[in-house]
Scaffold this motif. Structure first.
Motif, PDB file in Angstrom:
ATOM      1  N   GLU A   1      -1.152  14.873  -0.452  1.00 21.68           N
ATOM      2  CA  GLU A   1      -1.846  14.354  -1.619  1.00 21.68           C
ATOM      3  C   GLU A   1      -2.585  15.456  -2.363  1.00 21.68           C
ATOM      4  O   GLU A   1      -2.485  15.567  -3.590  1.00 21.68           O
ATOM      5  CB  GLU A   1      -2.804  13.227  -1.207  1.00 21.68           C
ATOM      6  CG  GLU A   1      -2.099  11.907  -1.052  1.00 21.68           C
ATOM      7  CD  GLU A   1      -1.132  11.624  -2.218  1.00 21.68           C
ATOM      8  OE1 GLU A   1       0.082  11.897  -2.046  1.00 21.68           O
ATOM      9  OE2 GLU A   1      -1.572  11.158  -3.277  1.00 21.68           O
TER      10      GLU A   1
ATOM     11  N   GLN B   1      -1.096   4.987   4.159  1.00 18.30           N
ATOM     12  CA  GLN B   1      -2.196   5.669   3.483  1.00 18.30           C
ATOM     13  C   GLN B   1      -3.337   6.028   4.437  1.00 18.30           C
ATOM     14  O   GLN B   1      -4.029   7.023   4.241  1.00 18.30           O
ATOM     15  CB  GLN B   1      -2.734   4.777   2.357  1.00 18.30           C
ATOM     16  CG  GLN B   1      -3.599   5.538   1.370  1.00 18.30           C
ATOM     17  CD  GLN B   1      -3.823   4.758   0.096  1.00 18.30           C
ATOM     18  OE1 GLN B   1      -3.711   3.535   0.078  1.00 18.30           O
ATOM     19  NE2 GLN B   1      -4.132   5.445  -0.985  1.00 18.30           N
ATOM     20  N   ASP B   2      -3.507   5.223   5.478  1.00 17.67           N
ATOM     21  CA  ASP B   2      -4.579   5.533   6.430  1.00 17.67           C
ATOM     22  C   ASP B   2      -4.176   6.621   7.430  1.00 17.67           C
ATOM     23  O   ASP B   2      -4.931   6.957   8.325  1.00 17.67           O
ATOM     24  CB  ASP B   2      -5.006   4.259   7.179  1.00 17.67           C
ATOM     25  CG  ASP B   2      -3.901   3.723   8.078  1.00 17.67           C
ATOM     26  OD1 ASP B   2      -2.802   4.311   8.114  1.00 17.67           O
ATOM     27  OD2 ASP B   2      -4.136   2.709   8.756  1.00 17.67           O
TER      28      ASP B   2
ATOM     29  N   GLU C   1       0.854  -1.186   0.000  1.00 16.91           N
ATOM     30  CA  GLU C   1       0.000   0.000   0.000  1.00 16.91           C
ATOM     31  C   GLU C   1       0.893   1.240   0.000  1.00 16.91           C
ATOM     32  O   GLU C   1       2.011   1.216   0.516  1.00 16.91           O
ATOM     33  CB  GLU C   1      -0.928  -0.006   1.217  1.00 16.91           C
ATOM     34  CG  GLU C   1      -0.210   0.084   2.542  1.00 16.91           C
ATOM     35  CD  GLU C   1      -1.161   0.489   3.678  1.00 16.91           C
ATOM     36  OE1 GLU C   1      -2.013   1.348   3.470  1.00 16.91           O
ATOM     37  OE2 GLU C   1      -1.016  -0.054   4.773  1.00 16.91           O
ATOM     38  N   PRO C   2       0.415   2.317  -0.585  1.00 14.59           N
ATOM     39  CA  PRO C   2       1.249   3.525  -0.661  1.00 14.59           C
ATOM     40  C   PRO C   2       1.654   4.023   0.722  1.00 14.59           C
ATOM     41  O   PRO C   2       0.876   3.929   1.680  1.00 14.59           O
ATOM     42  CB  PRO C   2       0.311   4.543  -1.331  1.00 14.59           C
ATOM     43  CG  PRO C   2      -0.711   3.741  -2.043  1.00 14.59           C
ATOM     44  CD  PRO C   2      -0.880   2.485  -1.223  1.00 14.59           C
ATOM     45  N   HIS C   3       2.841   4.501   0.814  1.00 16.24           N
ATOM     46  CA  HIS C   3       3.288   5.118   2.059  1.00 16.24           C
ATOM     47  C   HIS C   3       4.370   6.127   1.720  1.00 16.24           C
ATOM     48  O   HIS C   3       4.943   6.109   0.646  1.00 16.24           O
ATOM     49  CB  HIS C   3       3.801   4.063   3.040  1.00 16.24           C
ATOM     50  CG  HIS C   3       4.850   3.175   2.469  1.00 16.24           C
ATOM     51  ND1 HIS C   3       4.560   1.962   1.895  1.00 16.24           N
ATOM     52  CD2 HIS C   3       6.183   3.331   2.348  1.00 16.24           C
ATOM     53  CE1 HIS C   3       5.675   1.403   1.467  1.00 16.24           C
ATOM     54  NE2 HIS C   3       6.676   2.213   1.715  1.00 16.24           N
TER      55      HIS C   3
ATOM     56  N   SER D   1      -3.269  12.101   6.423  1.00 18.55           N
ATOM     57  CA  SER D   1      -4.551  12.458   5.838  1.00 18.55           C
ATOM     58  C   SER D   1      -5.636  12.608   6.903  1.00 18.55           C
ATOM     59  O   SER D   1      -6.679  13.183   6.652  1.00 18.55           O
ATOM     60  CB  SER D   1      -4.970  11.397   4.828  1.00 18.55           C
ATOM     61  OG  SER D   1      -4.836  10.110   5.381  1.00 18.55           O
TER      62      SER D   1
END
Lengths: 163, 163, 163
Positions: free
Chosen positions: B51, A118-119, A84-86, B153
């Motif tokens: 982002e 990402q979270d 997952e993106p980080h 985020s």
């Protein structure tokens, strides 16, 4: 060569700091394709643990001895990137000048790097120091040698990304 | 204007570093009433996620377009402060100069901020970078524009405090 | 004393940064025997919490008022070191000059320190700031006074190691 030219060609601490800062920025922006451009063509890039470094053990976690090797590494990293993106964020402490030569400086710079998933979850990723030899080539300051000495002995995730 | 005066009025990297350092110190000391004084009257202060910033999306987490707006924000923060006491500590990495103008510098500075609760528990709070335009007004260096780009985020707790 | 000598003897911000950087490096390398050498003989070294410091309460977590006292502390620390091996990494933020005197500078420097255990586990250890008075003695810059103000109120583990 005139004295003025010689002065232009020397490497200052401010040059090294600017180089380190731009380097960290490129890594944190995820622009890995720009990463090899910070090194001389016949560079040496190593990642080692502090324990091995202290004992003088030559086994690095990672070793590249040319800019071409760094490009290969970027390609491997990007192909292997199935997670997952980080994102990373490097924070540099002050630099200690260890050696001053006519055309290069050797400096030690402590750093930490934090990671954000990402979270939004944030964690300490790695701490350690850079041992850098910075030379001026064609007017640009570049890493002729960069050793990343990490405080952590668990190395699996470290191999995947440039530090 | 004499050359000497012009030199006095220019903004140097050392000026910017001193401004950033005093700014972080005021935030970490909890002296929020002093916070707006670091900005020009017609400043722009934004908090954005990396982002959104990368995609060029204009929606910030927070936006103030004047020093008066910053004062309003401090008041709201202090009134809303019904949580247990906690403190922040900002750590600044090196600054990268992105643009040099006659009367201003644009610099990018990575940072992390850790938080300590009253019971002593310590945690990573936020990481990211500042994108600052620093100008000299009436002899003092001030932020004409400050964008705080955060890596995280999840933004709920971020709105409450200046970064 | 000639003007040139006086200039050589003054303490610059660059001197202070180099001192802080070398200081952190020695602590992070675990070379505690070198630690007292960063202080003047009649130095003052204190560790205090931010709450006590803010309230002007004189009770420090730790106090040494001489270099000899620092040596005693190192000895006690090394004898008491019955824990599993672990390492620290100090990261320094920018320094704020608070006072400039003929022979000394007073500077404030935020820092964080992370800790790594032998199994590679990494954690935030302490955050805070240094309040330092740096003087030049016999050509070397040294800490005449160093107060380590920590954000955390839980102090048990802090006593064991120099910060």
């Amino acid at each position: 060569m005139s004295a003025a030219t010689a002065i232009e060609r020397s490497v200052t601490v401010a040059d090294v700091r600017a180089l380190l800062c731009a380097y960290a920025s490129v890594l944190d922006d995820g622009e890995l394709g720009d990463w090899p451009g910070f090194f001389t063509e016949d560079c040496l890039y190593r990642i080692a643990t502090r324990e091995n470094e202290r004992r003088g053990m030559p086994l690095p976690i990672m070793l590249c001895d040319s800019r071409a090797g760094l490009f290969d590494r970027v390609e491997a990293t990007e192909k292997a990137n199935i997670f997952e993106p980080h994102w990373y964020r490097h924070i540099l402490s002050e630099s200690e000048v260890l050696k001053t030569a006519a055309d290069a400086l050797v400096v030690k710079t402590a750093f930490i790097c934090v990671r954000t998933m990402q979270d939004g979850a944030m964690s300490l990723f790695v701490s350690g120091y850079y041992m850098d030899e910075v030379a001026r080539v064609g007017g640009r300051c570049l890493f002729r040698s960069k050793t990343v000495v990490v405080d952590q002995s668990r190395i699996d995730t470290l191999i995947a990304v440039p530090l």
